[in-house]
Scaffold this motif. Structure first.
Motif, short mmCIF file in Angstrom:
data_model
loop_
_atom_site.label_atom_id
_atom_site.label_comp_id
_atom_site.label_asym_id
_atom_site.label_seq_id
_atom_site.Cartn_x
_atom_site.Cartn_y
_atom_site.Cartn_z
N GLY A 155 62.63 39.75 -22.29
CA GLY A 155 62.10 38.77 -21.34
C GLY A 155 60.58 38.86 -21.30
O GLY A 155 59.92 38.91 -22.34
N SER A 157 58.82 41.26 -20.80
CA SER A 157 58.32 42.52 -21.40
C SER A 157 58.41 42.47 -22.91
O SER A 157 58.32 43.50 -23.58
N GLN A 507 64.01 35.40 -9.59
CA GLN A 507 64.95 35.03 -10.65
C GLN A 507 66.33 35.59 -10.33
O GLN A 507 66.92 36.34 -11.11
N VAL A 510 69.64 35.55 -12.69
CA VAL A 510 69.96 36.40 -13.85
C VAL A 510 70.85 37.57 -13.46
O VAL A 510 71.33 38.30 -14.31
O1 F6P Z 1 65.36 37.91 -17.23
C1 F6P Z 1 65.38 38.65 -16.07
C2 F6P Z 1 64.21 39.61 -16.07
O2 F6P Z 1 64.15 40.28 -14.84
C3 F6P Z 1 62.89 38.92 -16.36
O3 F6P Z 1 62.34 38.28 -15.24
C4 F6P Z 1 62.08 40.06 -16.89
O4 F6P Z 1 60.92 39.64 -17.60
C5 F6P Z 1 63.11 40.73 -17.81
O5 F6P Z 1 64.35 40.59 -17.10
C6 F6P Z 1 62.82 42.17 -18.13
O6 F6P Z 1 62.70 42.89 -16.94
P1 F6P Z 1 61.99 44.35 -17.03
O7 F6P Z 1 60.57 44.12 -17.48
O8 F6P Z 1 62.09 44.89 -15.64
O9 F6P Z 1 62.75 45.16 -18.03
#
Ligand code: F6P
Length: 550
Positions: A155, A157, A507, A510
């Motif tokens: 996502g 990251s 969000q 999800v």
């Molecule tokens: O897709 C859901 C989500 O929470 C995104 O908003 C986020 O970028 C991704 O998962 C990864 O989350 P994290 O950076 O906490 O691993």
């Protein structure tokens, strides 16, 4: 007091009437009536040029859309965001990704503290670390410099740094190759590990929460792979760093605090490129390049804050999108970068826009009457012309397109870039202009087709046109211009969220799938008795379990 939905505004009623009166207008006629149309509906800001004249708008449309924005208190909401108010109401958080690109010393208050110093302290640490890696001072466990950077995240990251490393690969370090692993599917990490030299690989475990299942699974597998070859735990610290807001979870994983680059909960994942999540990009293009990216985004921020809405690029891009989505009912938006190095930009915008505005209730929890975020999709040009542009030109749905291009290439191959730009400009012209029956007939007659052949082919050669697009140009795909482009779409997303009245920064959608996946994962792994699902899900689980046992 719940905010008024935009559908209850006076501007919406005026827009609805204006739509009814103007919806059959043809862009080709609007251009013919006003030779200065392109100048009227285009503007420059922060190194970007936006031409939004190839839309089904006139000056009255824009006036009414601006009135809608003002009636939805856009300027006040914008100022609230920049002021650090907790506009992410369901998580009680501020939204301050813009503070990440503010110059050192520019005060940004949050809860009575100036966060600018904290932001630049992390940037300083990233600066020192990236210089040591890039200059071969930081060595791996066998005394060799690092050659490969593996970002493990998903996502926000993953998509931001991945998109930016690709977009700025011309500025990359000759010895360092960035890789991005995100999928829980072992085919992702499994395809990469055999190609790596563990002694010269640096893993960046990127996760705001440091609990995301896919990232934790990939991180554990990478850790085990590394320890198989270098069994001494103290060698890990030369090859694993973390980017997160969760220091405790990072330490539990086995990464020391000095190898963790923090960021904060007021940075949304899909808005985090500018934070330590951008570490792989800084490793690739250097601190100076990363600083230019931040400066480009900051320049766009200043434009967004200061320019009157009438000359405000994010606002106008957003409002044209509202006109297409909520009045013409166009269900999707195609992103078409005519630059191979922006090949991940559509995917990046998918999360940015669809995870931000793919909502069904307002900030106050009221059901939404109007449609929200369109489906965001696309691919680079000219490839899209040989895949889905047939539908864009002659399909039954009208799909607006955002064309994005750089006027100068970073390659030295003669002829290619003028051909690329010619295609980019021709596609937006063709979508707008179309080709009517008379024009198509003349073309067929010029090909000496028989009268019968012409009658048979004619319907297939007609283009209704009047298909809208925006064109965004930059001089070159530089760090600064990429920063401005990303910030443009961040603020466009924000403006549309304000009009729709949604919270663009949470969000919750999800979470449901993740919970069900944990239950089914346990069933597939045999760790839990099969829970009675629907017959489809039960059947799917049974098939998978049978395949495992065969
Ligand atoms: O897709 C859901 C989500 O929470 C995104 O908003 C986020 O970028 C991704 O998962 C990864 O989350 P994290 O950076 O906490 O691993």
């Amino acid at each position: 007091m719940p905010a008024m939905p935009f559908t209850a505004t006076a501007a919406h009623l005026a827009l609805t009437n204006h739509f009814a009166a103007s919806r059959r207008g043809q862009m080709r006629d609007l251009f013919a009536q006003n030779p200065a149309r392109a100048q009227e509906f285009s503007l420059e800001a922060a190194g970007l040029f936006l031409d939004y004249s190839k839309n089904r708008i006139d000056s009255e449309t824009v006036r009414l859309l601006l009135a809608l924005a003002r009636e939805c208190r856009l300027e006040q909401q914008r100022d609230a965001m920049f002021a650090g108010e907790r506009i992410n109401t369901t998580e009680g958080r501020a939204v301050l990704h813009t503070a990440l690109r503010a110059p050192r010393g520019q005060c940004q208050e949050l809860d009575g503290c100036d966060i600018n110093a904290d932001i630049h302290a992390v940037l300083d640490r990233m600066h020192d670390f990236s210089n040591r890696i890039r200059d071969g001072i930081w060595l791996g466990c066998t005394g060799q410099p690092i050659t490969d950077i593996v970002n493990i995240g998903i996502g926000g990251s993953d998509l931001g740094p991945k998109m930016a490393c690709q977009a700025l690969r011309a500025h990359g370090h000759p010895r360092l190759t960035p890789h991005f692993v995100s999928n829980a599917d072992g085919h992702d990490l499994g395809a990469l590990l055999p190609r790596l030299n563990s002694a010269t690989t640096l893993f960046v475990i990127a996760s705001k929460t440091f609990t995301t299942a896919e990232t934790m699974m990939n991180a554990q597998t990478a850790r085990a792979w590394f320890l198989q070859q270098h069994p001494h735990l103290d060698e890990l610290k030369k090859h694993f760093v973390a980017v997160s807001t969760n220091a405790e979870a990072v330490q539990s994983f086995g990464i020391a605090p000095e190898n963790m680059f923090p960021f904060w909960d007021w940075v949304g994942g899909r808005y985090s490129l500018w934070s330590a999540i951008g570490l792989p990009l800084m490793l690739a293009i250097g601190f100076e390049g990363f600083t230019q990216l931040l400066a480009g985004a900051h320049a766009l921020d200043q434009h967004f804050r200061e320019a009157p809405l009438e000359r405000n690029m994010p606002a106008l891009l957003a409002l044209v999108g509202i006109w297409n989505r909520n009045y013409f009912n166009d269900a999707s938006l195609s992103i078409s970068p005519y630059h191979q190095d922006l090949k991940y930009f559509p995917a990046y915008l998918q999360q940015l826009e669809m995870e931000s505005n793919g909502k069904q209730v307002t900030c106050d929890g009221m059901p939404l009457e109007a449609a929200t975020c369109p489906i965001i999709w696309g691919d680079v040009g000219t490839n899209g012309q040989h895949a889905y542009f047939q539908l864009l030109h002659q399909g039954t749905d009208i799909i607006p397109v955002d064309f994005i291009a750089a006027l100068k290439p970073s390659h030295g191959l003669p002829g290619h870039h003028t051909a690329l730009l010619a295609n980019c400009f021709a596609q937006s012209e063709a979508l707008m202009l179309g080709k009517n029956a008379e024009e198509a007939r003349r073309e067929l007659q010029a090909e000496s087709k028989s009268a019968q052949a012409i009658e048979a082919l004619l319907p297939h050669k007609i283009f209704h046109g009047n298909r809208p697009s925006n064109t965004i140009l930059m001089d070159e795909l530089s760090p600064a211009n990429l920063g401005a482009l990303v910030a443009l779409y961040e603020h466009k997303t924000f403006v549309q969220g304000v009009i729709w009245g949604v919270n663009s920064f949470d969000q919750w959608g999800v979470e449901f799938g993740k919970v069900l996946a944990r239950q089914i994962h346990a069933e597939l792994a045999g760790a839990s008795a099969s829970k009675q699902h629907d017959s489809s899900t039960n059947g799917l689980i049974a098939r998978a379990r049978a395949a495992y046992s065969s």
